[in-house]
Write a protein that holds these residues in place. Structure first.
Motif, short mmCIF file in Angstrom:
data_model
loop_
_atom_site.label_atom_id
_atom_site.label_comp_id
_atom_site.label_asym_id
_atom_site.label_seq_id
_atom_site.Cartn_x
_atom_site.Cartn_y
_atom_site.Cartn_z
N GLY A 137 53.78 47.19 31.70
CA GLY A 137 52.43 47.32 32.26
C GLY A 137 51.39 47.68 31.22
O GLY A 137 50.44 48.43 31.50
N ALA A 138 51.55 47.16 30.01
CA ALA A 138 50.61 47.47 28.93
C ALA A 138 49.26 46.77 29.12
O ALA A 138 48.25 47.20 28.56
N THR A 139 49.23 45.68 29.89
CA THR A 139 47.99 44.96 30.15
C THR A 139 47.62 45.08 31.63
O THR A 139 48.42 45.54 32.44
N ASP A 140 46.42 44.64 31.95
CA ASP A 140 46.00 44.64 33.36
C ASP A 140 46.04 43.21 33.92
O ASP A 140 45.20 42.81 34.72
N ALA A 141 47.08 42.46 33.51
CA ALA A 141 47.20 41.06 33.92
C ALA A 141 47.25 40.92 35.44
O ALA A 141 46.70 39.96 36.00
N SER A 142 47.92 41.85 36.12
CA SER A 142 48.00 41.77 37.59
C SER A 142 46.63 41.89 38.22
O SER A 142 46.31 41.17 39.19
N ASP A 143 45.79 42.76 37.68
CA ASP A 143 44.43 42.92 38.20
C ASP A 143 43.59 41.66 37.94
O ASP A 143 42.80 41.25 38.79
N ARG A 144 43.78 41.08 36.77
CA ARG A 144 43.02 39.87 36.44
C ARG A 144 43.44 38.72 37.35
O ARG A 144 42.59 37.92 37.78
N LEU A 145 44.72 38.61 37.64
CA LEU A 145 45.20 37.59 38.57
C LEU A 145 44.59 37.78 39.95
O LEU A 145 44.13 36.83 40.59
N ALA A 146 44.59 39.03 40.41
CA ALA A 146 44.04 39.33 41.73
C ALA A 146 42.55 39.00 41.77
O ALA A 146 42.03 38.50 42.77
N GLU A 147 41.86 39.27 40.68
CA GLU A 147 40.42 38.98 40.60
C GLU A 147 40.17 37.47 40.72
O GLU A 147 39.25 37.04 41.43
N ILE A 148 40.99 36.69 40.03
CA ILE A 148 40.85 35.24 40.11
C ILE A 148 41.13 34.74 41.52
O ILE A 148 40.45 33.85 42.04
N ASP A 149 42.14 35.33 42.17
CA ASP A 149 42.53 34.91 43.52
C ASP A 149 41.66 35.50 44.61
O ASP A 149 41.83 35.19 45.80
N GLY A 150 40.72 36.36 44.23
CA GLY A 150 39.83 36.97 45.22
C GLY A 150 40.49 38.05 46.05
O GLY A 150 40.03 38.36 47.16
N VAL A 151 41.56 38.63 45.53
CA VAL A 151 42.25 39.71 46.24
C VAL A 151 41.66 41.04 45.81
O VAL A 151 41.50 41.31 44.62
#
Length: 283
Positions: free
Chosen positions: A190-204
């Motif tokens: 979990g060194a990056t915030d990739a999950s948050d960026r994915l959610a942002e793209i998906d509108g979640v």
């Protein structure tokens, strides 16, 4: 580092070592405090390369890029190692000199770096391209065998993340989503915030559970306060009714001056005058 510290007197070596341990312990969570410990170590043993390196990283963590660069250069002179070359180039970026960082990416020192160092240098070079507004060039810079490899290495998540971020900045959202997903696969810590960026793209939109719980606790506290106020009001009404009853019962109905009080006319705040029997007889 231990070998370098052996060149110092025992007591001094122990003091320097304690400060360096604190630098390593605090540099992520409290970089300013880590910087303070690094300055102590530097004052005690400025001729030790490990101390200069630690001081450089502490300054770098607090965005004192000029100071960091000077310390890294000093450490490089003492050791002859090129290990710090990428972070030195990144200091040039921090100082607003991305063109110097790019020039360093083309120097012979890069070929002496290990694989991790070369990937780090590529990341710095891509960042310098973005600093200069050359977004497409930054994307091309990150395209490498290390990026295409399915093997997960310590640098894989950061490399994929930088590539996804550059793609998104260029408006290539679908590709960016794919690479953020690949970043997430490699980012086990979990060194990056990739999950948050994915959610942002998906509108979640994620709900902060801690914030929700805090709001619920606040609502409960307000309800408890309202209940306490209601209890206080009820107690006050009961006390007023008891005082009114005591006042009405106090007068003797056979007394000529007695006049029963209507509830509407009774003022429970009036002072109750005690009339003694002897005083009535005298009257």
């Amino acid at each position: 580092m231990r070998q370098e510290l052996l060149s110092l007197p025992k007591g001094l070596a122990e003091e320097v070592s304690r400060n360096l341990v604190m630098v390593a312990r605090l540099i992520d969570e409290d970089p300013e405090q880590a910087y303070a410990y690094a300055r102590i170590a530097l004052r005690l043993a400025s001729r030790v390369a490990a101390v200069r390196e630690a001081a450089g990283f502490a300054a770098y963590a607090t965005q004192k890029y000029s100071e960091a660069l000077a310390e890294f250069r000093a450490s490089k002179r003492m050791t002859g190692s090129v290990e710090l070359w990428p972070v030195m180039a990144d200091c040039e970026r921090g100082l607003g000199r991305p063109e110097r960082a790019l020039a360093m990416a083309g120097e012979p020192e890069v070929q002496k770096l290990d694989k991790a160092g070369q990937v780090e240098m590529r990341l710095v070079a891509a960042g310098a391209r973005r600093d200069m507004g050359e977004l497409d060039a930054a994307i091309v810079t990150l395209q490498s065998p290390e990026l295409a490899s399915n093997s997960v290495q310590p640098w894989t998540a950061r490399l994929r993340y930088a590539y996804a971020d550059a793609l998104l900045a260029a408006g290539r959202e679908d590709e960016a989503r794919e690479w953020f997903a690949k970043t997430l696969e490699a980012d086990k810590d979990g060194a990056t915030d990739a999950s948050d960026r994915l959610a942002e793209i998906d509108g979640v939109e994620f709900v902060d559970a801690a914030a929700v719980e805090e709001e619920a606790d606040l609502a409960d506290d307000l309800d408890d306060a309202d209940d306490a106020d209601d209890e206080d009001e009820d107690e006050a009404e009961v006390a007023a009714a008891e005082r009114a009853a005591d006042q009405a019962e106090y007068y003797d109905e056979d007394d000529e001056e007695y006049e029963p009080l209507d509830e509407a006319d009774a003022d429970v705040t009036d002072e109750i005058v005690v009339v003694e029997d002897d005083e009535r007889d005298k009257a």
